[in-house]
Scaffold this motif. Structure first.
Motif, PDB file in Angstrom:
ATOM      1  N   SER A 149     -42.930 -77.664 -20.137  1.00 50.20           N
ATOM      2  CA  SER A 149     -43.501 -76.841 -19.078  1.00 50.20           C
ATOM      3  C   SER A 149     -42.450 -76.691 -17.984  1.00 50.20           C
ATOM      4  N   VAL A 150     -42.214 -75.453 -17.579  1.00 51.85           N
ATOM      5  CA  VAL A 150     -41.152 -75.152 -16.614  1.00 51.85           C
ATOM      6  C   VAL A 150     -41.738 -74.347 -15.466  1.00 51.85           C
ATOM      7  N   LEU A 151     -41.337 -74.685 -14.237  1.00 51.71           N
ATOM      8  CA  LEU A 151     -41.726 -73.936 -13.050  1.00 51.71           C
ATOM      9  C   LEU A 151     -40.572 -73.059 -12.597  1.00 51.71           C
TER      10      LEU A 151
ATOM     11  N   CYS B  22     -47.364 -83.760  -6.179  1.00 52.73           N
ATOM     12  CA  CYS B  22     -47.954 -84.318  -7.393  1.00 52.73           C
ATOM     13  C   CYS B  22     -49.422 -84.661  -7.134  1.00 52.73           C
ATOM     14  N   PRO B  23     -50.331 -84.264  -8.030  1.00 52.84           N
ATOM     15  CA  PRO B  23     -51.756 -84.536  -7.820  1.00 52.84           C
ATOM     16  C   PRO B  23     -52.148 -85.996  -8.046  1.00 52.84           C
ATOM     17  N   TYR B  24     -51.226 -86.824  -8.528  1.00 55.32           N
ATOM     18  CA  TYR B  24     -51.547 -88.211  -8.867  1.00 55.32           C
ATOM     19  C   TYR B  24     -51.280 -89.154  -7.687  1.00 55.32           C
ATOM     20  N   HIS B  25     -50.014 -89.228  -7.262  1.00 53.30           N
ATOM     21  CA  HIS B  25     -49.648 -90.158  -6.188  1.00 53.30           C
ATOM     22  C   HIS B  25     -49.010 -89.457  -4.993  1.00 53.30           C
ATOM     23  N   ALA B  26     -49.112 -88.123  -4.956  1.00 48.05           N
ATOM     24  CA  ALA B  26     -48.689 -87.319  -3.800  1.00 48.05           C
ATOM     25  C   ALA B  26     -47.193 -87.376  -3.518  1.00 48.05           C
ATOM     26  N   TRP B  27     -46.377 -87.664  -4.517  1.00 50.29           N
ATOM     27  CA  TRP B  27     -44.948 -87.448  -4.322  1.00 50.29           C
ATOM     28  C   TRP B  27     -44.764 -85.944  -4.101  1.00 50.29           C
ATOM     29  N   SER B  28     -43.980 -85.589  -3.107  1.00 53.50           N
ATOM     30  CA  SER B  28     -43.863 -84.190  -2.705  1.00 53.50           C
ATOM     31  C   SER B  28     -42.408 -83.750  -2.687  1.00 53.50           C
ATOM     32  N   TYR B  29     -42.185 -82.574  -3.252  1.00 58.51           N
ATOM     33  CA  TYR B  29     -40.835 -82.048  -3.431  1.00 58.51           C
ATOM     34  C   TYR B  29     -40.681 -80.737  -2.666  1.00 58.51           C
ATOM     35  N   ALA B  30     -39.540 -80.590  -1.974  1.00 60.67           N
ATOM     36  CA  ALA B  30     -39.212 -79.317  -1.346  1.00 60.67           C
ATOM     37  C   ALA B  30     -38.968 -78.284  -2.433  1.00 60.67           C
ATOM     38  N   LEU B  31     -38.970 -77.019  -2.048  1.00 62.44           N
ATOM     39  CA  LEU B  31     -38.805 -75.952  -3.033  1.00 62.44           C
ATOM     40  C   LEU B  31     -37.411 -75.929  -3.645  1.00 62.44           C
ATOM     41  N   ASP B  32     -36.459 -76.647  -3.026  1.00 65.35           N
ATOM     42  CA  ASP B  32     -35.129 -76.773  -3.635  1.00 65.35           C
ATOM     43  C   ASP B  32     -35.061 -77.948  -4.603  1.00 65.35           C
TER      44      ASP B  32
ATOM     45  N   CYS C 266     -43.441 -84.740 -12.462  1.00 62.34           N
ATOM     46  CA  CYS C 266     -43.094 -85.628 -11.356  1.00 62.34           C
ATOM     47  C   CYS C 266     -42.157 -86.728 -11.846  1.00 62.34           C
ATOM     48  N   LYS C 267     -41.180 -87.097 -11.019  1.00 70.87           N
ATOM     49  CA  LYS C 267     -40.190 -88.092 -11.426  1.00 70.87           C
ATOM     50  C   LYS C 267     -40.674 -89.523 -11.187  1.00 70.87           C
ATOM     51  N   HIS C 268     -41.928 -89.675 -10.799  1.00 70.73           N
ATOM     52  CA  HIS C 268     -42.498 -91.012 -10.593  1.00 70.73           C
ATOM     53  C   HIS C 268     -43.033 -91.590 -11.903  1.00 70.73           C
ATOM     54  N   ARG C 269     -44.077 -90.956 -12.452  1.00 74.63           N
ATOM     55  CA  ARG C 269     -44.684 -91.473 -13.678  1.00 74.63           C
ATOM     56  C   ARG C 269     -44.873 -90.389 -14.734  1.00 74.63           C
ATOM     57  N   GLY C 270     -44.297 -89.210 -14.505  1.00 79.52           N
ATOM     58  CA  GLY C 270     -44.360 -88.180 -15.530  1.00 79.52           C
ATOM     59  C   GLY C 270     -45.575 -87.290 -15.488  1.00 79.52           C
ATOM     60  N   THR C 271     -46.276 -87.252 -14.371  1.00 77.29           N
ATOM     61  CA  THR C 271     -47.449 -86.382 -14.246  1.00 77.29           C
ATOM     62  C   THR C 271     -47.018 -84.918 -14.157  1.00 77.29           C
ATOM     63  N   GLN C 272     -47.731 -84.036 -14.845  1.00 78.32           N
ATOM     64  CA  GLN C 272     -47.457 -82.611 -14.689  1.00 78.32           C
ATOM     65  C   GLN C 272     -47.876 -82.192 -13.290  1.00 78.32           C
ATOM     66  N   LEU C 273     -46.993 -81.478 -12.610  1.00 77.32           N
ATOM     67  CA  LEU C 273     -47.199 -81.167 -11.202  1.00 77.32           C
ATOM     68  C   LEU C 273     -48.190 -80.029 -10.966  1.00 77.32           C
TER      69      LEU C 273
ATOM     70  N   PHE D  32     -34.687 -98.370  -3.228  1.00 75.59           N
ATOM     71  CA  PHE D  32     -35.230 -97.045  -3.523  1.00 75.59           C
ATOM     72  C   PHE D  32     -34.482 -95.981  -2.720  1.00 75.59           C
ATOM     73  N   ASP D  33     -33.987 -94.959  -3.422  1.00 75.56           N
ATOM     74  CA  ASP D  33     -33.265 -93.852  -2.792  1.00 75.56           C
ATOM     75  C   ASP D  33     -33.904 -92.551  -3.260  1.00 75.56           C
ATOM     76  N   ALA D  34     -34.564 -91.842  -2.344  1.00 81.58           N
ATOM     77  CA  ALA D  34     -35.238 -90.601  -2.702  1.00 81.58           C
ATOM     78  C   ALA D  34     -34.280 -89.583  -3.298  1.00 81.58           C
ATOM     79  N   GLY D  35     -33.025 -89.668  -2.914  1.00 79.34           N
ATOM     80  CA  GLY D  35     -32.033 -88.732  -3.435  1.00 79.34           C
ATOM     81  C   GLY D  35     -31.788 -88.873  -4.929  1.00 79.34           C
ATOM     82  N   GLU D  36     -32.248 -89.975  -5.519  1.00 82.89           N
ATOM     83  CA  GLU D  36     -32.071 -90.188  -6.955  1.00 82.89           C
ATOM     84  C   GLU D  36     -33.214 -89.581  -7.778  1.00 82.89           C
ATOM     85  N   PHE D  37     -34.194 -88.957  -7.100  1.00 78.55           N
ATOM     86  CA  PHE D  37     -35.380 -88.488  -7.810  1.00 78.55           C
ATOM     87  C   PHE D  37     -35.714 -87.018  -7.533  1.00 78.55           C
ATOM     88  N   PRO D  38     -34.746 -86.139  -7.599  1.00 76.30           N
ATOM     89  CA  PRO D  38     -35.090 -84.714  -7.466  1.00 76.30           C
ATOM     90  C   PRO D  38     -35.766 -84.220  -8.745  1.00 76.30           C
ATOM     91  N   LEU D  39     -36.433 -83.080  -8.644  1.00 74.21           N
ATOM     92  CA  LEU D  39     -36.956 -82.454  -9.851  1.00 74.21           C
ATOM     93  C   LEU D  39     -35.814 -82.117 -10.795  1.00 74.21           C
TER      94      LEU D  39
END
Length: 394
Positions: free
Chosen positions: A71-73, A110-120, A89-96, A135-142
């Protein structure tokens, strides 16, 4: 027997002289192992038409494109660029996102744990991670997906090393613009999905040969009355092919008067970009159709028919009639033919047939089917050398 030898035996096919060649063996249309290889070597390494540019004009507008289990956005960001991401989602693999189309405000959450990604694609909010060690948020982009704009549409490719689409489909955009004058200024009109118990290649085989056009069901014969088959041509190119037919002189089409109607062209025009994206228009229609064949399994395919109209005007009665005719008559008649083929290839009484290919490559010839099968076989055999124009014409 080694695994490599076993795989090669499964794939074995002689390309041969098109005018003497035998079709792909039946197993290519239902063997789970061959299908798995197609997903890896064709589906995941090819360009797929995902959205028209008008569908992602504003920041936050997105289109979700699913194929096989991927699935691609496709989304436009605040910086004006269009990006494509794996819809996960890069947390647990939930489809966003579940919706096919829509618009998000500022972030994809993300509808599961509310990890939120900017449009970039960058991770901006990850609740309760502030105290995590290291933990470094920069390691978890989409995860990004290749996306390119071509002929007014955005195409995606999950292979980061794929050749640019403009090279893959060299010459196709120029060819289609002669028949699609409003290609850049379209808006989405409607979409119809049909799931059929048929291999994806069976669908394409039927689509790209004119042999059955004047011989099969009554709906095909109806459209044949609008086309001058003396001028019909079917032309292979290395990684795309098109077929077109000039119009017969008629006063009515699809039950409506032609006089005064707007239309893209009075020709029948169809162009397919390898492996499974088709753009088309029917005679006297003011809409451009997209036809994606999206494999769901060895013998199951999602057929997605999209229709786009010029932004300046809605479809008139004639164009509306064409859409309805396609959705309710031609499409179902073709699907019935495809299902009969899919059932037949399991028969112990059939494995391979002969292509009906004449020297003139006429309107009734199956040379495009042989060309398509050659590309399939080469992809599965690991031969990625691009065909030359002369080879495609063989």
């Amino acid at each position: 027997m080694t695994s490599q030898t076993h795989d090669q035996k499964r794939l074995d096919w002689e390309i041969g002289d098109p005018e003497r060649a035998w079709t792909l063996p039946s197993r290519y249309f239902f063997d789970p192992a061959i299908y798995a290889r197609e997903v890896e070597e064709i589906v995941h390494k090819s360009w797929h038409c995902a959205a028209h540019a008008s569908e992602v004009e504003e920041p936050g507008q997105f289109v979700k494109f699913d194929i096989d289990k991927q699935s691609v956005l496709i989304v436009r960001a605040d910086d004006g660029e269009v990006y494509a991401y794996h819809n996960v989602c890069k947390h647990r693999g939930t489809q966003l996102i579940q919706e096919r189309r829509g618009q998000v405000r500022q972030m994809i959450t993300c509808p599961y744990h509310a990890w939120s990604y900017a449009l970039d694609g960058s991770l901006k909010i990850a609740p309760r991670t502030q105290e995590l060690k290291g933990f470094d948020a920069g390691e978890f982009p989409l995860s990004a997906v290749r996306v390119e704009k071509y002929a007014g549409f955005y195409f995606i490719n999950m292979d980061a090393d794929a050749r640019p689409l403009a090279e893959e489909a060299d010459g196709a955009e120029e060819a289609m613009r002669a028949f699609f004058p409003d290609l850049d200024d379209l808006v989405f009109e409607e979409e119809v999905d049909m799931i059929v118990d048929v291999n994806w290649k069976t669908i394409i085989d039927n689509e790209i040969e004119g042999y059955h056009f004047q011989l099969s069901g009554p709906v095909h014969k109806e459209i044949s009355r609008l086309i001058d088959f003396k001028g019909y041509s079917m032309t292979p190119h290395p990684r795309w092919w098109d077929f077109k037919g000039p119009p017969k002189k008629v006063e009515k089409a699809f039950g409506h008067e032609i006089a005064g109607a707007h239309f893209q062209t009075d020709w029948f025009y169809n162009v397919t970009l390898w492996p499974m994206t088709t753009l088309y228009t029917f005679p006297y229609s003011d809409v451009i159709g997209t036809f994606n064949k999206m494999p769901l399994g060895p013998e199951k395919t999602l057929l997605r028919f999209g229709h786009y109209r010029p932004r300046a005007r809605k479809p008139g009665a004639l164009s509306r009639a064409v859409i309805d005719w396609f959705n309710t008559q031609l499409g179902p008649e073709d699907i019935d033919l495809n299902v009969m083929v899919q059932k037949g290839v399991h028969s112990l009484g059939f494995d391979q047939g002969r292509y009906v290919i004449d020297e003139a490559r006429s309107a009734n010839s199956e040379h495009l089917v042989h060309h398509f099968h050659t590309l399939v076989y080469r992809a599965l055999s690991g031969d990625t050398t691009p065909l030359r124009s002369a080879e495609a014409a063989e």
